[in-house]
Write a protein that holds these residues in place. Structure first.
Motif, PDB file in Angstrom:
ATOM      1  N   THR A   7      54.503  46.183  -1.537  1.00  0.00           N
ATOM      2  CA  THR A   7      55.671  46.196  -2.414  1.00  0.00           C
ATOM      3  C   THR A   7      56.613  47.307  -1.989  1.00  0.00           C
ATOM      4  O   THR A   7      56.214  48.462  -1.852  1.00  0.00           O
ATOM      5  CB  THR A   7      55.253  46.382  -3.884  1.00  0.00           C
ATOM      6  OG1 THR A   7      54.381  45.307  -4.244  1.00  0.00           O
ATOM      7  CG2 THR A   7      56.470  46.369  -4.800  1.00  0.00           C
ATOM      8  N   ALA A   8      57.879  46.939  -1.784  1.00  0.00           N
ATOM      9  CA  ALA A   8      58.873  47.885  -1.269  1.00  0.00           C
ATOM     10  C   ALA A   8      59.975  48.196  -2.274  1.00  0.00           C
ATOM     11  O   ALA A   8      60.669  49.193  -2.129  1.00  0.00           O
ATOM     12  CB  ALA A   8      59.495  47.331   0.011  1.00  0.00           C
ATOM     13  N   GLY A   9      60.138  47.347  -3.292  1.00  0.00           N
ATOM     14  CA  GLY A   9      61.183  47.594  -4.267  1.00  0.00           C
ATOM     15  C   GLY A   9      61.330  46.442  -5.229  1.00  0.00           C
ATOM     16  O   GLY A   9      60.584  45.465  -5.179  1.00  0.00           O
ATOM     17  N   PHE A  10      62.330  46.580  -6.128  1.00  0.00           N
ATOM     18  CA  PHE A  10      62.503  45.583  -7.178  1.00  0.00           C
ATOM     19  C   PHE A  10      63.922  45.620  -7.745  1.00  0.00           C
ATOM     20  O   PHE A  10      64.638  46.601  -7.577  1.00  0.00           O
ATOM     21  CB  PHE A  10      61.492  45.800  -8.302  1.00  0.00           C
ATOM     22  CG  PHE A  10      61.605  47.153  -8.956  1.00  0.00           C
ATOM     23  CD1 PHE A  10      62.467  47.354 -10.027  1.00  0.00           C
ATOM     24  CD2 PHE A  10      60.867  48.227  -8.490  1.00  0.00           C
ATOM     25  CE1 PHE A  10      62.585  48.602 -10.620  1.00  0.00           C
ATOM     26  CE2 PHE A  10      60.974  49.480  -9.075  1.00  0.00           C
ATOM     27  CZ  PHE A  10      61.841  49.669 -10.145  1.00  0.00           C
ATOM     28  N   ILE A  11      64.275  44.533  -8.437  1.00  0.00           N
ATOM     29  CA  ILE A  11      65.479  44.443  -9.261  1.00  0.00           C
ATOM     30  C   ILE A  11      65.008  44.052 -10.651  1.00  0.00           C
ATOM     31  O   ILE A  11      64.355  43.016 -10.815  1.00  0.00           O
ATOM     32  CB  ILE A  11      66.466  43.370  -8.765  1.00  0.00           C
ATOM     33  CG1 ILE A  11      66.991  43.689  -7.370  1.00  0.00           C
ATOM     34  CG2 ILE A  11      67.636  43.221  -9.752  1.00  0.00           C
ATOM     35  CD1 ILE A  11      67.800  42.558  -6.743  1.00  0.00           C
ATOM     36  N   ASP A  12      65.326  44.864 -11.657  1.00  0.00           N
ATOM     37  CA  ASP A  12      65.037  44.512 -13.046  1.00  0.00           C
ATOM     38  C   ASP A  12      66.136  43.598 -13.562  1.00  0.00           C
ATOM     39  O   ASP A  12      67.310  43.767 -13.204  1.00  0.00           O
ATOM     40  CB  ASP A  12      64.990  45.764 -13.926  1.00  0.00           C
ATOM     41  CG  ASP A  12      63.746  46.602 -13.693  1.00  0.00           C
ATOM     42  OD1 ASP A  12      62.690  46.030 -13.361  1.00  0.00           O
ATOM     43  OD2 ASP A  12      63.831  47.832 -13.858  1.00  0.00           O
ATOM     44  N   PHE A  13      65.763  42.645 -14.424  1.00  0.00           N
ATOM     45  CA  PHE A  13      66.763  41.753 -14.989  1.00  0.00           C
ATOM     46  C   PHE A  13      66.460  41.416 -16.435  1.00  0.00           C
ATOM     47  O   PHE A  13      65.328  41.553 -16.898  1.00  0.00           O
ATOM     48  CB  PHE A  13      66.913  40.469 -14.153  1.00  0.00           C
ATOM     49  CG  PHE A  13      65.714  39.551 -14.147  1.00  0.00           C
ATOM     50  CD1 PHE A  13      65.467  38.689 -15.206  1.00  0.00           C
ATOM     51  CD2 PHE A  13      64.845  39.530 -13.063  1.00  0.00           C
ATOM     52  CE1 PHE A  13      64.369  37.831 -15.188  1.00  0.00           C
ATOM     53  CE2 PHE A  13      63.748  38.679 -13.035  1.00  0.00           C
ATOM     54  CZ  PHE A  13      63.502  37.823 -14.103  1.00  0.00           C
ATOM     55  N   ILE A  14      67.527  40.981 -17.121  1.00  0.00           N
ATOM     56  CA  ILE A  14      67.419  40.467 -18.482  1.00  0.00           C
ATOM     57  C   ILE A  14      68.051  39.077 -18.455  1.00  0.00           C
ATOM     58  O   ILE A  14      69.229  38.942 -18.120  1.00  0.00           O
ATOM     59  CB  ILE A  14      68.175  41.358 -19.493  1.00  0.00           C
ATOM     60  CG1 ILE A  14      67.605  42.774 -19.482  1.00  0.00           C
ATOM     61  CG2 ILE A  14      68.106  40.744 -20.891  1.00  0.00           C
ATOM     62  CD1 ILE A  14      68.470  43.788 -20.223  1.00  0.00           C
ATOM     63  N   GLU A  15      67.259  38.078 -18.796  1.00  0.00           N
ATOM     64  CA  GLU A  15      67.775  36.713 -18.791  1.00  0.00           C
ATOM     65  C   GLU A  15      68.241  36.342 -20.186  1.00  0.00           C
ATOM     66  O   GLU A  15      67.553  36.593 -21.167  1.00  0.00           O
ATOM     67  CB  GLU A  15      66.705  35.732 -18.300  1.00  0.00           C
ATOM     68  CG  GLU A  15      67.256  34.361 -18.030  1.00  0.00           C
ATOM     69  CD  GLU A  15      66.317  33.453 -17.257  1.00  0.00           C
ATOM     70  OE1 GLU A  15      66.636  32.254 -17.170  1.00  0.00           O
ATOM     71  OE2 GLU A  15      65.294  33.935 -16.745  1.00  0.00           O
ATOM     72  N   GLY A  16      69.438  35.770 -20.254  1.00  0.00           N
ATOM     73  CA  GLY A  16      70.004  35.337 -21.526  1.00  0.00           C
ATOM     74  C   GLY A  16      70.304  33.857 -21.491  1.00  0.00           C
ATOM     75  O   GLY A  16      69.791  33.125 -20.647  1.00  0.00           O
ATOM     76  N   ASP A  17      71.172  33.418 -22.366  1.00  0.00           N
ATOM     77  CA  ASP A  17      71.557  32.017 -22.460  1.00  0.00           C
ATOM     78  C   ASP A  17      72.484  31.658 -21.292  1.00  0.00           C
ATOM     79  O   ASP A  17      73.692  31.872 -21.364  1.00  0.00           O
ATOM     80  CB  ASP A  17      72.245  31.761 -23.799  1.00  0.00           C
ATOM     81  CG  ASP A  17      72.515  30.291 -24.041  1.00  0.00           C
ATOM     82  OD1 ASP A  17      71.828  29.454 -23.425  1.00  0.00           O
ATOM     83  OD2 ASP A  17      73.417  29.982 -24.832  1.00  0.00           O
ATOM     84  N   GLY A  18      71.906  31.184 -20.200  1.00  0.00           N
ATOM     85  CA  GLY A  18      72.690  30.795 -19.034  1.00  0.00           C
ATOM     86  C   GLY A  18      73.118  31.941 -18.143  1.00  0.00           C
ATOM     87  O   GLY A  18      73.895  31.750 -17.224  1.00  0.00           O
ATOM     88  N   THR A  19      72.609  33.143 -18.436  1.00  0.00           N
ATOM     89  CA  THR A  19      72.980  34.315 -17.643  1.00  0.00           C
ATOM     90  C   THR A  19      71.742  35.102 -17.241  1.00  0.00           C
ATOM     91  O   THR A  19      70.676  34.982 -17.843  1.00  0.00           O
ATOM     92  CB  THR A  19      73.902  35.274 -18.424  1.00  0.00           C
ATOM     93  OG1 THR A  19      73.194  35.782 -19.556  1.00  0.00           O
ATOM     94  CG2 THR A  19      75.180  34.585 -18.848  1.00  0.00           C
ATOM     95  N   LEU A  20      71.925  35.915 -16.235  1.00  0.00           N
ATOM     96  CA  LEU A  20      70.890  36.853 -15.808  1.00  0.00           C
ATOM     97  C   LEU A  20      71.592  38.161 -15.473  1.00  0.00           C
ATOM     98  O   LEU A  20      72.415  38.210 -14.558  1.00  0.00           O
ATOM     99  CB  LEU A  20      70.125  36.317 -14.598  1.00  0.00           C
ATOM    100  CG  LEU A  20      68.897  37.136 -14.247  1.00  0.00           C
ATOM    101  CD1 LEU A  20      67.709  36.237 -13.999  1.00  0.00           C
ATOM    102  CD2 LEU A  20      69.162  38.012 -13.063  1.00  0.00           C
ATOM    103  N   ALA A  21      71.322  39.191 -16.269  1.00  0.00           N
ATOM    104  CA  ALA A  21      71.909  40.512 -16.034  1.00  0.00           C
ATOM    105  C   ALA A  21      70.956  41.313 -15.153  1.00  0.00           C
ATOM    106  O   ALA A  21      69.790  41.487 -15.492  1.00  0.00           O
ATOM    107  CB  ALA A  21      72.135  41.237 -17.356  1.00  0.00           C
ATOM    108  N   MET A  22      71.467  41.767 -14.020  1.00  0.00           N
ATOM    109  CA  MET A  22      70.680  42.621 -13.129  1.00  0.00           C
ATOM    110  C   MET A  22      71.004  44.065 -13.496  1.00  0.00           C
ATOM    111  O   MET A  22      72.151  44.499 -13.379  1.00  0.00           O
ATOM    112  CB  MET A  22      70.990  42.315 -11.674  1.00  0.00           C
ATOM    113  CG  MET A  22      70.516  40.947 -11.266  1.00  0.00           C
ATOM    114  SD  MET A  22      70.743  40.628  -9.510  1.00  0.00           S
ATOM    115  CE  MET A  22      69.629  39.247  -9.297  1.00  0.00           C
ATOM    116  N   THR A  23      69.985  44.786 -13.960  1.00  0.00           N
ATOM    117  CA  THR A  23      70.212  46.100 -14.559  1.00  0.00           C
ATOM    118  C   THR A  23      69.859  47.282 -13.669  1.00  0.00           C
ATOM    119  O   THR A  23      70.408  48.365 -13.861  1.00  0.00           O
ATOM    120  CB  THR A  23      69.419  46.223 -15.871  1.00  0.00           C
ATOM    121  OG1 THR A  23      68.014  46.047 -15.590  1.00  0.00           O
ATOM    122  CG2 THR A  23      69.878  45.181 -16.888  1.00  0.00           C
TER     123      THR A  23
END
Length: 101
Positions: A26-42
């Motif tokens: 494992t080298a890294g990651f992107i955290d996200f929050i999935e909503g109604d038709g969207t994905l926020a990359m935080t």
């Protein structure tokens, strides 16, 4: 010439993140929050040992391509993802830029 590194990006819905591995580590990651038709990359993070490689760029490219393939719009809250999107086209990806105050 050294052997080419094998990079692999996966989506972990349980952890709400995309992860990149380099040669199985494992080298890294992107955290996200999935909503109604969207994905926020935080947040995007690549571990120190893998900085300066193509891990971050590959992670962003593959994760954003996956978001587009799922038919979701991305909200780039993470500065790295926002910078990536300002410099690169992602086919069929709708970008919802956050309002700046």
């Amino acid at each position: 010439m050294p052997d080419a590194q094998v990079l692999h990006v996966t989506r972990d819905d349980t952890s709400h993140r995309y992860e990149v591995s380099v040669d199985g580590e494992t080298a890294g990651f992107i955290d996200f929050i999935e909503g109604d038709g969207t994905l926020a990359m935080t947040h995007t993070e690549v571990f120190e040992a893998f900085r300066g490689t193509s891990a971050a760029r590959t992670l962003a490219a593959d994760a954003l391509a996956d978001v587009a393939a799922r038919g979701l719009a991305v909200i780039p809250l993470c500065p790295y993802i926002a910078r990536y999107l300002s410099r690169n086209e992602v086919a069929d990806l709708e970008v919802l830029w956050p309002e700046r105050s």
